[in-house]
Design a protein around this motif. Sequence first.
Motif, PDB file in Angstrom:
ATOM      1  N   VAL A 122      -1.092  -5.320   3.980  1.00 32.76           N
ATOM      2  CA  VAL A 122      -0.581  -4.383   4.995  1.00 32.76           C
ATOM      3  C   VAL A 122       0.534  -5.063   5.783  1.00 32.76           C
ATOM      4  CG1 VAL A 122      -1.152  -3.030   7.043  1.00 32.76           C
ATOM      5  CG2 VAL A 122      -2.817  -3.230   5.179  1.00 32.76           C
ATOM      6  N   PHE A 123       1.637  -4.374   5.930  1.00 34.16           N
ATOM      7  CA  PHE A 123       2.768  -4.882   6.702  1.00 34.16           C
ATOM      8  C   PHE A 123       3.110  -3.847   7.772  1.00 34.16           C
ATOM      9  CE2 PHE A 123       2.874  -6.862   2.590  1.00 34.16           C
ATOM     10  CZ  PHE A 123       3.046  -8.203   2.912  1.00 34.16           C
ATOM     11  N   ALA A 124       3.168  -4.312   9.017  1.00 34.18           N
ATOM     12  CA  ALA A 124       3.356  -3.386  10.133  1.00 34.18           C
ATOM     13  C   ALA A 124       4.298  -3.997  11.158  1.00 34.18           C
ATOM     14  CB  ALA A 124       2.005  -3.058  10.782  1.00 34.18           C
ATOM     15  N   THR A 132     -17.900  -0.957  -3.392  1.00 31.61           N
ATOM     16  CA  THR A 132     -16.459  -1.041  -3.162  1.00 31.61           C
ATOM     17  C   THR A 132     -15.757   0.097  -3.883  1.00 31.61           C
ATOM     18  OG1 THR A 132     -16.552  -3.448  -2.947  1.00 31.61           O
ATOM     19  CG2 THR A 132     -14.414  -2.488  -3.470  1.00 31.61           C
ATOM     20  N   LEU A 133     -14.905   0.812  -3.173  1.00 31.87           N
ATOM     21  CA  LEU A 133     -14.157   1.916  -3.765  1.00 31.87           C
ATOM     22  C   LEU A 133     -13.178   1.368  -4.794  1.00 31.87           C
ATOM     23  CD1 LEU A 133     -13.881   5.048  -3.371  1.00 31.87           C
ATOM     24  CD2 LEU A 133     -11.876   4.525  -1.965  1.00 31.87           C
ATOM     25  N   SER A 134     -13.217   1.928  -6.003  1.00 34.75           N
ATOM     26  CA  SER A 134     -12.362   1.437  -7.084  1.00 34.75           C
ATOM     27  C   SER A 134     -10.896   1.741  -6.799  1.00 34.75           C
ATOM     28  CB  SER A 134     -12.777   2.084  -8.410  1.00 34.75           C
ATOM     29  OG  SER A 134     -12.545   3.490  -8.370  1.00 34.75           O
ATOM     30  N   LEU A 135     -10.017   1.004  -7.482  1.00 33.07           N
ATOM     31  CA  LEU A 135      -8.577   1.193  -7.290  1.00 33.07           C
ATOM     32  C   LEU A 135      -8.157   2.588  -7.723  1.00 33.07           C
ATOM     33  CD1 LEU A 135      -5.829   0.055  -6.511  1.00 33.07           C
ATOM     34  CD2 LEU A 135      -5.634  -0.875  -8.842  1.00 33.07           C
ATOM     35  N   GLU A 136      -8.726   3.079  -8.826  1.00 35.43           N
ATOM     36  CA  GLU A 136      -8.374   4.411  -9.304  1.00 35.43           C
ATOM     37  C   GLU A 136      -8.736   5.474  -8.264  1.00 35.43           C
ATOM     38  OE1 GLU A 136      -8.618   1.584 -12.461  1.00 35.43           O
ATOM     39  OE2 GLU A 136     -10.132   2.177 -10.965  1.00 35.43           O
ATOM     40  N   ARG A 137      -9.895   5.326  -7.651  1.00 31.48           N
ATOM     41  CA  ARG A 137     -10.290   6.301  -6.632  1.00 31.48           C
ATOM     42  C   ARG A 137      -9.432   6.179  -5.377  1.00 31.48           C
ATOM     43  NH1 ARG A 137     -16.828   7.504  -6.494  1.00 31.48           N
ATOM     44  NH2 ARG A 137     -17.074   7.882  -8.717  1.00 31.48           N
ATOM     45  N   ARG A 138      -9.031   4.967  -5.043  1.00 29.83           N
ATOM     46  CA  ARG A 138      -8.154   4.794  -3.881  1.00 29.83           C
ATOM     47  C   ARG A 138      -6.837   5.539  -4.088  1.00 29.83           C
ATOM     48  NH1 ARG A 138      -9.495  -0.488  -0.751  1.00 29.83           N
ATOM     49  NH2 ARG A 138     -11.595  -0.890  -1.522  1.00 29.83           N
ATOM     50  N   GLN A 139      -6.261   5.376  -5.265  1.00 30.37           N
ATOM     51  CA  GLN A 139      -4.988   6.028  -5.547  1.00 30.37           C
ATOM     52  C   GLN A 139      -5.144   7.554  -5.575  1.00 30.37           C
ATOM     53  OE1 GLN A 139      -4.274   3.897  -9.206  1.00 30.37           O
ATOM     54  NE2 GLN A 139      -2.863   2.455  -8.228  1.00 30.37           N
ATOM     55  N   TRP A 140      -6.236   8.043  -6.160  1.00 30.82           N
ATOM     56  CA  TRP A 140      -6.482   9.475  -6.216  1.00 30.82           C
ATOM     57  C   TRP A 140      -6.740  10.041  -4.816  1.00 30.82           C
ATOM     58  CZ3 TRP A 140      -5.352  13.829  -7.514  1.00 30.82           C
ATOM     59  CH2 TRP A 140      -6.209  14.908  -7.774  1.00 30.82           C
ATOM     60  N   LEU A 141      -7.444   9.263  -3.962  1.00 32.02           N
ATOM     61  CA  LEU A 141      -7.706   9.708  -2.598  1.00 32.02           C
ATOM     62  C   LEU A 141      -6.407   9.873  -1.826  1.00 32.02           C
ATOM     63  CD1 LEU A 141      -9.625  10.367  -0.273  1.00 32.02           C
ATOM     64  CD2 LEU A 141      -9.794   7.904   0.183  1.00 32.02           C
ATOM     65  N   LEU A 142      -5.486   8.927  -1.964  1.00 31.39           N
ATOM     66  CA  LEU A 142      -4.207   9.039  -1.260  1.00 31.39           C
ATOM     67  C   LEU A 142      -3.410  10.245  -1.755  1.00 31.39           C
ATOM     68  CD1 LEU A 142      -3.258   5.259  -1.196  1.00 31.39           C
ATOM     69  CD2 LEU A 142      -3.783   6.688   0.782  1.00 31.39           C
ATOM     70  N   ARG A 143      -3.495  10.505  -3.060  1.00 30.70           N
ATOM     71  CA  ARG A 143      -2.796  11.683  -3.601  1.00 30.70           C
ATOM     72  C   ARG A 143      -3.424  12.963  -3.055  1.00 30.70           C
ATOM     73  NH1 ARG A 143       1.538  14.226  -4.515  1.00 30.70           N
ATOM     74  NH2 ARG A 143       1.568  15.608  -6.353  1.00 30.70           N
ATOM     75  N   LYS A 144      -4.779  12.982  -2.959  1.00 26.56           N
ATOM     76  CA  LYS A 144      -5.477  14.136  -2.403  1.00 26.56           C
ATOM     77  C   LYS A 144      -5.079  14.366  -0.946  1.00 26.56           C
ATOM     78  CE  LYS A 144      -9.070  15.825  -5.033  1.00 26.56           C
ATOM     79  NZ  LYS A 144      -9.753  17.127  -4.991  1.00 26.56           N
ATOM     80  N   ASP A 191      -0.582   3.106   1.008  1.00 26.46           N
ATOM     81  CA  ASP A 191      -0.129   4.335   1.669  1.00 26.46           C
ATOM     82  C   ASP A 191       1.399   4.334   1.811  1.00 26.46           C
ATOM     83  OD1 ASP A 191       0.048   6.642   3.237  1.00 26.46           O
ATOM     84  OD2 ASP A 191      -0.332   5.525   5.094  1.00 26.46           O
ATOM     85  N   LYS A 192       2.037   5.330   1.236  1.00 27.27           N
ATOM     86  CA  LYS A 192       3.497   5.438   1.304  1.00 27.27           C
ATOM     87  C   LYS A 192       3.966   6.557   2.226  1.00 27.27           C
ATOM     88  CE  LYS A 192       3.613   2.218  -1.782  1.00 27.27           C
ATOM     89  NZ  LYS A 192       3.858   0.808  -1.334  1.00 27.27           N
ATOM     90  N   SER A 193       3.012   7.349   2.746  1.00 21.16           N
ATOM     91  CA  SER A 193       3.416   8.511   3.538  1.00 21.16           C
ATOM     92  C   SER A 193       2.884   8.475   4.959  1.00 21.16           C
ATOM     93  CB  SER A 193       2.940   9.793   2.845  1.00 21.16           C
ATOM     94  OG  SER A 193       1.533   9.765   2.656  1.00 21.16           O
ATOM     95  N   GLY A 194       2.299   7.359   5.387  1.00 21.09           N
ATOM     96  CA  GLY A 194       1.829   7.235   6.764  1.00 21.09           C
ATOM     97  C   GLY A 194       0.601   8.064   7.063  1.00 21.09           C
ATOM     98  N   PRO A 237       1.064   4.812  12.702  1.00 21.01           N
ATOM     99  CA  PRO A 237       2.453   5.119  13.066  1.00 21.01           C
ATOM    100  C   PRO A 237       2.668   4.985  14.567  1.00 21.01           C
ATOM    101  CG  PRO A 237       1.665   6.697  11.452  1.00 21.01           C
ATOM    102  CD  PRO A 237       0.482   5.872  11.846  1.00 21.01           C
ATOM    103  N   ARG A 238       3.850   4.578  14.950  1.00 17.95           N
ATOM    104  CA  ARG A 238       4.121   4.242  16.354  1.00 17.95           C
ATOM    105  C   ARG A 238       3.901   5.424  17.298  1.00 17.95           C
ATOM    106  NH1 ARG A 238      10.221   2.328  16.014  1.00 17.95           N
ATOM    107  NH2 ARG A 238       9.486   1.630  13.967  1.00 17.95           N
ATOM    108  N   ALA A 239       4.110   6.644  16.829  1.00 14.49           N
ATOM    109  CA  ALA A 239       3.901   7.803  17.699  1.00 14.49           C
ATOM    110  C   ALA A 239       2.430   7.914  18.099  1.00 14.49           C
ATOM    111  CB  ALA A 239       4.360   9.078  16.996  1.00 14.49           C
ATOM    112  N   LEU A 240       1.518   7.661  17.158  1.00 14.66           N
ATOM    113  CA  LEU A 240       0.095   7.704  17.472  1.00 14.66           C
ATOM    114  C   LEU A 240      -0.301   6.510  18.339  1.00 14.66           C
ATOM    115  CD1 LEU A 240      -2.725   8.861  17.260  1.00 14.66           C
ATOM    116  CD2 LEU A 240      -2.957   7.748  15.021  1.00 14.66           C
TER     117      LEU A 240
END
Length: 527
Positions: free
Chosen positions: A214-216, A300-312, A343-346, A370-373
């Motif tokens: 994570v980079f912030a 532990t949540l698998s990588l495939e599920r992590r990617q699918w969750l973000l898409r969802k 996460d690419k969409s915040g 995100p800085r607004a929050l």
Amino acid sequence: MCGFGRASKVDCARIMAIPRSTIQWATLFELPEQTALPLQGRLRLAVVQAILDGRLSVGAALPSSRELATLLGLSRNTVTSAYLQLMDEGFLEARPRSGVFVAPNARPASAALAEPLVGNGGRSGQAPEWGGRVVRSLLGRPTLAKPDKWRDYTYPFVYGTYDPQLFPTEDFRECCARSLARSQLPHWTPDFETDDVPDLIEQIRTRLLPKRGVFALNEEIIVTVGAQHAYYLLAEALFDETRRVGLEEPGHPHARNSFALRNPRWVEVAVDDEGLVIDALPAVDYLFITPSHQSPTTVTLSLERRQWLLRKAELQDFVIIEDDYEAENLYEGMPMPALKSLDKSGRVVYVGSVSKSLSPALRLGYIVAPRALIKELRAIRHAMVRHPSAFLQHAYALFLSLGHHESHARRVNQAMQERLALAAQALRDYLPDFEFTMPQGGASLWVQAPTWVDASELALMARSRGVLIEAGDVFFNKPPYPCPYFRLRLSSIAGTQIAAGIRELGHAVDELARARGETRPPPRRAH
């Protein structure tokens, strides 16, 4: 023996020669059992307490340093130093050729007690009925709780204390001492208003978050008083009765209770042996998830599920609140990237802790968003607690910058791995009909008993044998009955006690089986 403190036989002879009227000082100034304080500090504590309690009134004369030293079995230098410091602090005053006395303003003035107002018939007025006035109560909600004096139990398989075998006393003391140096005072003594200590924000940004991918920016991070404070802040900012909040079932009770104060619409999301079930995810506005080590099942949540969750999240337009607790406690395999790192969409709000592995009492966590929050959260936090302790923030920033956090995490990982192995073997030996899965990390085991066992009833029986477990019903929004699940936490119990504790737990299961008329397989090792 004359019975006065640390007095030697020679001192006892001297004491016997002192008038009885002065021996009372030995009782009044009996040194408290505060082993962490030096003798001078314990004497100061005794004198101050006597003054504040009113046992020494303003203007009262104290014995001479020589007299008190003899009575208490201390060196005269110790008593003199204590007197001098108490004079500097305004508790005592010296009068030329007269001695030492309690200073005029040593005891703060107290308001006089007023007579209670009396209404008709000589009766006091009616007190408010608070039960009808409280509009948000958590008293009836289930939560993780321990019995009174739980530290006295021999086998505490629960969360809640530091590990005396692992706590980095010298390293943490060094950081606290450095923070108290005069050169460091400007870094943490000013009023920070809505801000945090910059040094800690920088350490979180450059030391902790990159390990999770994570980079912030600085303005995307806020420090909290532990993870539960983070839940509360997020609920205050984001939830109301119209918001649909998804929670894992079973899931984290502290998050559920913090969110409950804003009465959102609960949505239960199933968990299996790969973590959150994504395919059948219902419609939500927010989803709280513990992907690194699911609370309480530890999967532990698998990588495939992590990617699918973000898409969802993008497709269904919801926000994910990720609690990445115990992410550093990894024992095997490669670390799974945090959802926030993918996460690419915040859409991911990230909650972390900097002090959980050190001690739960330190209460330091953070949110990345995100800085607004973050700007909104800072305003809410200011209204609640202003900001977490700046001294503690600064001391822990030093703890991180000097590498103590990393070395401590390595020691904790090794110890937890050893304790997990001991607990797993003991479960196989003494509770062979119970099921569990070895986690990839963390500090607990989620155990499933036979279906006839209710873990809450088992927990009560186990207490009589000195064993504390975390019954599983509290982790469910709608717990089954009987609820055969329970959690064994390993952060508060020594490794040498684990096998014996699970053996005693096995005895409790035997008692429950006899009461229910159930038959159990014999243990692999003799009880």
